[in-house]
Scaffold this motif. Structure first.
Motif, PDB file in Angstrom:
ATOM      1  N   GLY A 191     -20.841  12.392   3.389  1.00  0.00           N
ATOM      2  CA  GLY A 191     -21.130  12.247   4.809  1.00  0.00           C
ATOM      3  C   GLY A 191     -20.276  11.252   5.542  1.00  0.00           C
ATOM      4  N   LYS A 192     -19.286  10.701   4.868  1.00  0.00           N
ATOM      5  CA  LYS A 192     -18.433   9.691   5.499  1.00  0.00           C
ATOM      6  C   LYS A 192     -16.978  10.129   5.477  1.00  0.00           C
ATOM      7  N   GLU A 193     -16.168   9.453   6.272  1.00  0.00           N
ATOM      8  CA  GLU A 193     -14.747   9.748   6.300  1.00  0.00           C
ATOM      9  C   GLU A 193     -14.043   9.143   5.084  1.00  0.00           C
ATOM     10  N   ARG A 194     -12.872   9.673   4.805  1.00  0.00           N
ATOM     11  CA  ARG A 194     -12.049   9.134   3.743  1.00  0.00           C
ATOM     12  C   ARG A 194     -11.383   7.849   4.259  1.00  0.00           C
ATOM     13  N   ASP A 195     -11.562   6.767   3.525  1.00  0.00           N
ATOM     14  CA  ASP A 195     -11.040   5.471   3.946  1.00  0.00           C
ATOM     15  C   ASP A 195     -10.145   4.857   2.875  1.00  0.00           C
ATOM     16  N   VAL A 196      -9.222   4.046   3.304  1.00  0.00           N
ATOM     17  CA  VAL A 196      -8.349   3.358   2.377  1.00  0.00           C
ATOM     18  C   VAL A 196      -9.116   2.307   1.594  1.00  0.00           C
ATOM     19  N   VAL A 197      -8.752   2.137   0.336  1.00  0.00           N
ATOM     20  CA  VAL A 197      -9.330   1.113  -0.526  1.00  0.00           C
ATOM     21  C   VAL A 197      -8.279   0.047  -0.839  1.00  0.00           C
ATOM     22  N   ALA A 198      -7.119   0.502  -1.323  1.00  0.00           N
ATOM     23  CA  ALA A 198      -6.049  -0.420  -1.704  1.00  0.00           C
ATOM     24  C   ALA A 198      -4.723   0.317  -1.652  1.00  0.00           C
ATOM     25  N   THR A 199      -3.660  -0.422  -1.332  1.00  0.00           N
ATOM     26  CA  THR A 199      -2.326   0.159  -1.299  1.00  0.00           C
ATOM     27  C   THR A 199      -1.332  -0.791  -1.943  1.00  0.00           C
ATOM     28  N   ILE A 200      -0.164  -0.242  -2.297  1.00  0.00           N
ATOM     29  CA  ILE A 200       0.856  -1.052  -2.949  1.00  0.00           C
ATOM     30  C   ILE A 200       2.228  -0.550  -2.529  1.00  0.00           C
ATOM     31  N   THR A 201       3.138  -1.476  -2.305  1.00  0.00           N
ATOM     32  CA  THR A 201       4.485  -1.110  -1.878  1.00  0.00           C
ATOM     33  C   THR A 201       5.265  -0.444  -3.012  1.00  0.00           C
ATOM     34  N   PRO A 202       6.381   0.210  -2.690  1.00  0.00           N
ATOM     35  CA  PRO A 202       7.158   0.894  -3.740  1.00  0.00           C
ATOM     36  C   PRO A 202       7.556  -0.015  -4.903  1.00  0.00           C
ATOM     37  N   SER A 203       7.895  -1.249  -4.643  1.00  0.00           N
ATOM     38  CA  SER A 203       8.296  -2.156  -5.715  1.00  0.00           C
ATOM     39  C   SER A 203       7.101  -2.799  -6.414  1.00  0.00           C
ATOM     40  N   GLY A 204       5.941  -2.689  -5.810  1.00  0.00           N
ATOM     41  CA  GLY A 204       4.755  -3.341  -6.346  1.00  0.00           C
ATOM     42  C   GLY A 204       4.608  -4.780  -5.903  1.00  0.00           C
ATOM     43  N   GLY A 205       5.482  -5.231  -5.026  1.00  0.00           N
ATOM     44  CA  GLY A 205       5.485  -6.633  -4.641  1.00  0.00           C
ATOM     45  C   GLY A 205       4.412  -7.040  -3.662  1.00  0.00           C
ATOM     46  N   ARG A 206       3.889  -6.082  -2.930  1.00  0.00           N
ATOM     47  CA  ARG A 206       2.843  -6.387  -1.952  1.00  0.00           C
ATOM     48  C   ARG A 206       1.702  -5.392  -2.084  1.00  0.00           C
ATOM     49  N   THR A 207       0.514  -5.896  -1.847  1.00  0.00           N
ATOM     50  CA  THR A 207      -0.677  -5.068  -1.915  1.00  0.00           C
ATOM     51  C   THR A 207      -1.560  -5.319  -0.706  1.00  0.00           C
ATOM     52  N   TYR A 208      -2.406  -4.339  -0.439  1.00  0.00           N
ATOM     53  CA  TYR A 208      -3.400  -4.448   0.624  1.00  0.00           C
ATOM     54  C   TYR A 208      -4.740  -3.995   0.070  1.00  0.00           C
ATOM     55  N   TYR A 209      -5.803  -4.695   0.462  1.00  0.00           N
ATOM     56  CA  TYR A 209      -7.154  -4.317   0.058  1.00  0.00           C
ATOM     57  C   TYR A 209      -8.075  -4.326   1.270  1.00  0.00           C
ATOM     58  N   VAL A 210      -8.962  -3.357   1.316  1.00  0.00           N
ATOM     59  CA  VAL A 210     -10.002  -3.403   2.329  1.00  0.00           C
ATOM     60  C   VAL A 210     -10.929  -4.569   1.986  1.00  0.00           C
ATOM     61  N   ASP A 211     -11.497  -5.189   2.990  1.00  0.00           N
ATOM     62  CA  ASP A 211     -12.272  -6.410   2.778  1.00  0.00           C
ATOM     63  C   ASP A 211     -13.390  -6.244   1.751  1.00  0.00           C
TER      64      ASP A 211
END
Length: 122
Positions: A42-62
């Motif tokens: 019942g919910k939309e698809r949301d981002v959880v975590a991402t990573i750059t091509p080199s793996g040097g940077r990441t993002y996380y949902v709070d």
């Protein structure tokens, strides 16, 4: 183009851990920004975590910061999501995604896996 296949989902009790893996085809895997998304009923698809091509940077949902870790191995064409301290609200279908067109901080998936179910019981 890249094809993605997830594995590692399952049923776990609250507080437990799971490790999701995504195997990618193609010779240009190291060029892609990769991410994990999830969709609860019942919910939309949301981002959880991402990573750059080199793996040097990441993002996380709070909501997963400090509990989940995304990583990649460009030699093996894989991206993983280590999930610790799982909560019932983490229950969802988890999707691996790849993109060449958006940054890791604002990722939108262009290629998707079939998804893997994660269920956390209370």
């Amino acid at each position: 183009q890249v094809q993605l296949v997830e594995s590692g989902g399952g049923l776990v009790q609250a507080g437990g851990s799971l490790r999701l893996s995504c195997a990618a085809s193609g010779r240009t895997f190291s060029s892609y920004t990769m991410g994990w998304f999830r969709q609860a009923p019942g919910k939309e698809r949301d981002v959880v975590a991402t990573i750059t091509p080199s793996g040097g940077r990441t993002y996380y949902v709070d909501s997963v910061k400090g509990r989940f870790t995304i990583s990649r191995d460009n030699a093996k064409n894989t991206v993983s999501l280590q999930m610790n301290g799982l909560k019932p609200e983490d229950t969802a279908v988890y999707y691996c995604a790849a993109t060449l067109l958006s940054s890791y901080a604002t990722m939108r998936g262009d290629y998707w896996g079939q998804g893997t179910q994660v269920t956390v019981s209370s």
